[in-house]
Design a protein around this motif. Structure first.
Motif, PDB file in Angstrom:
ATOM      1  N   THR A 244       0.810  -1.219   0.000  1.00  0.00           N
ATOM      2  CA  THR A 244       0.000   0.000   0.000  1.00  0.00           C
ATOM      3  C   THR A 244       0.846   1.274   0.000  1.00  0.00           C
ATOM      4  OG1 THR A 244      -1.958  -1.049   0.945  1.00  0.00           O
ATOM      5  CG2 THR A 244      -1.721   1.310   1.289  1.00  0.00           C
ATOM      6  N   PRO A 245       1.829   1.450   0.900  1.00  0.00           N
ATOM      7  CA  PRO A 245       2.640   2.672   0.801  1.00  0.00           C
ATOM      8  C   PRO A 245       3.447   2.754  -0.482  1.00  0.00           C
ATOM      9  CG  PRO A 245       3.523   1.182   2.475  1.00  0.00           C
ATOM     10  CD  PRO A 245       2.177   0.661   2.093  1.00  0.00           C
ATOM     11  N   LEU A 246       3.843   1.609  -1.028  1.00  0.00           N
ATOM     12  CA  LEU A 246       4.555   1.623  -2.307  1.00  0.00           C
ATOM     13  C   LEU A 246       3.663   2.150  -3.426  1.00  0.00           C
ATOM     14  CD1 LEU A 246       6.461  -1.752  -1.989  1.00  0.00           C
ATOM     15  CD2 LEU A 246       7.540   0.425  -2.552  1.00  0.00           C
ATOM     16  N   VAL A 247       2.434   1.629  -3.499  1.00  0.00           N
ATOM     17  CA  VAL A 247       1.507   2.070  -4.543  1.00  0.00           C
ATOM     18  C   VAL A 247       1.146   3.536  -4.348  1.00  0.00           C
ATOM     19  CG1 VAL A 247      -0.797   1.743  -5.502  1.00  0.00           C
ATOM     20  CG2 VAL A 247       0.581  -0.244  -4.922  1.00  0.00           C
ATOM     21  N   ASP A 248       0.855   3.935  -3.117  1.00  0.00           N
ATOM     22  CA  ASP A 248       0.491   5.329  -2.852  1.00  0.00           C
ATOM     23  C   ASP A 248       1.619   6.281  -3.239  1.00  0.00           C
ATOM     24  OD1 ASP A 248      -1.938   4.473  -1.902  1.00  0.00           O
ATOM     25  OD2 ASP A 248      -1.374   4.578   0.217  1.00  0.00           O
ATOM     26  N   THR A 249       2.848   5.901  -2.910  1.00  0.00           N
ATOM     27  CA  THR A 249       3.988   6.753  -3.257  1.00  0.00           C
ATOM     28  C   THR A 249       4.189   6.810  -4.762  1.00  0.00           C
ATOM     29  OG1 THR A 249       5.058   6.161  -1.165  1.00  0.00           O
ATOM     30  CG2 THR A 249       6.449   7.129  -2.874  1.00  0.00           C
ATOM     31  N   LEU A 250       4.031   5.683  -5.433  1.00  0.00           N
ATOM     32  CA  LEU A 250       4.198   5.651  -6.889  1.00  0.00           C
ATOM     33  C   LEU A 250       3.134   6.499  -7.574  1.00  0.00           C
ATOM     34  CD1 LEU A 250       6.246   4.327  -8.734  1.00  0.00           C
ATOM     35  CD2 LEU A 250       4.687   2.387  -9.002  1.00  0.00           C
TER      36      LEU A 250
END
Length: 293
Positions: A244-250
């Protein structure tokens, strides 16, 4: 005429010449060993045409599936941030979902590393490497680097298909470089984890099964729908898992969608924790794993 030799004065007989002393080959350094094993993994990937085609076709299939099958079923106009208002629902969803598909396909491509490492352990080639004057643990490094190359190609393919079906990024060169760096860090981290799984598994089939479980994580994250739409328990899990934080940051980097506070640090932190933990686990197991028959 015969010659009589006095054995008392002739001196000792010359010693018989034995075989020349074996010269020990110089040990190859870790950098060169890693390069050799990287070339080996890349060549194996090129020769395994079916797996290579699957790794390249999966991003295209998933991009078309999510965009054309699900793209018209959701209204993500408010969730996708600053996208042009004249885009269709399908194009808006393509913009929202492309970062998640990038990570999903990266995970799928990295999963092949677990099978490859488990197969090397089963055939005994790693034990043969250990008998050579090389850093045999480089077989893991080579597999990770080769996976990074394959998955970056697949990422470029996802972006290309995404642009064709409606993905509309809004990022400058600096943000693009940051996004590529984040994706690369994720690929390296997840590949090291799969390499460790390949060492721990009893065989290629078991490694494939263990790796398949990890591929469900993107579906239980913000990759395809906002976590606000999930039930309370599932939402808690989605908000506190690495994807989730990876997708949100991307998304924040590529389309300017505001990410929760601290998402970028969480994304990098998760990747570093996974990578370091997997490397320590793999390096601990590698000398302890015997050939599997």
């Amino acid at each position: 005429m015969s010659v009589i030799v006095d054995r008392d004065t002739a001196g000792p007989a010359p010693a018989a010449a034995g075989p020349p002393a074996a010269r020990r080959a110089p040990r190859v350094g870790p950098v060169r060993s890693g390069w050799v094993f990287t070339r080996r993994s890349v060549l194996h990937s090129r020769r395994d045409v079916e797996s290579l085609l699957m790794a390249l076709m999966l991003p295209v299939t998933l991009m078309l599936l999510f965009t054309y099958v699900f793209g018209g079923a959701f209204d993500f106009t408010d969730a996708t941030g600053p996208v042009p208002a004249d885009l269709s629902a399908r194009e808006v969803y393509a913009t929202f979902v492309t970062p998640g598909i990038i990570l999903l396909c990266a995970g799928f491509g990295a999963a092949g590393t677990a099978v490859a490492v488990a197969d090397d352990m089963r055939t005994g080639i790693v034990d043969r490497f250990r008998s050579m004057p090389i850093h045999s643990v480089g077989v893991l490094t080579g597999a990770v680097v080769a996976s990074l190359v394959r998955n970056l190609v697949a990422t470029a393919l996802v972006l290309g298909v995404g642009l064709l079906v409606g993905f509309r990024p809004d990022a400058g060169p600096g943000l693009w470089l940051a996004a590529i760096g984040l994706v690369s860090l994720f690929i390296v981290a997840i590949t090291w984890l799969y390499a460790a799984i390949g060492l721990a598994a009893a065989g290629p089939q078991a490694a494939s099964g263990y790796g398949f479980v990890l591929l469900f994580l993107p579906y239980l994250s913000s990759a395809f729908v906002p976590t606000e739409t999930m039930p309370a328990g599932l939402r808690w899990f989605a908000d506190h898992q690495p994807i989730t934080p990876l997708v949100d940051t991307l998304r924040s980097l590529l389309i300017g969608l505001p990410a929760p506070t601290g998402s970028a640090w969480l994304a990098v932190g998760w990747c570093l924790v996974i990578m370091v933990g997997a490397m320590v686990w793999a390096r601990w197991m590698f000398p302890r794993r015997a050939v599997r028959r």
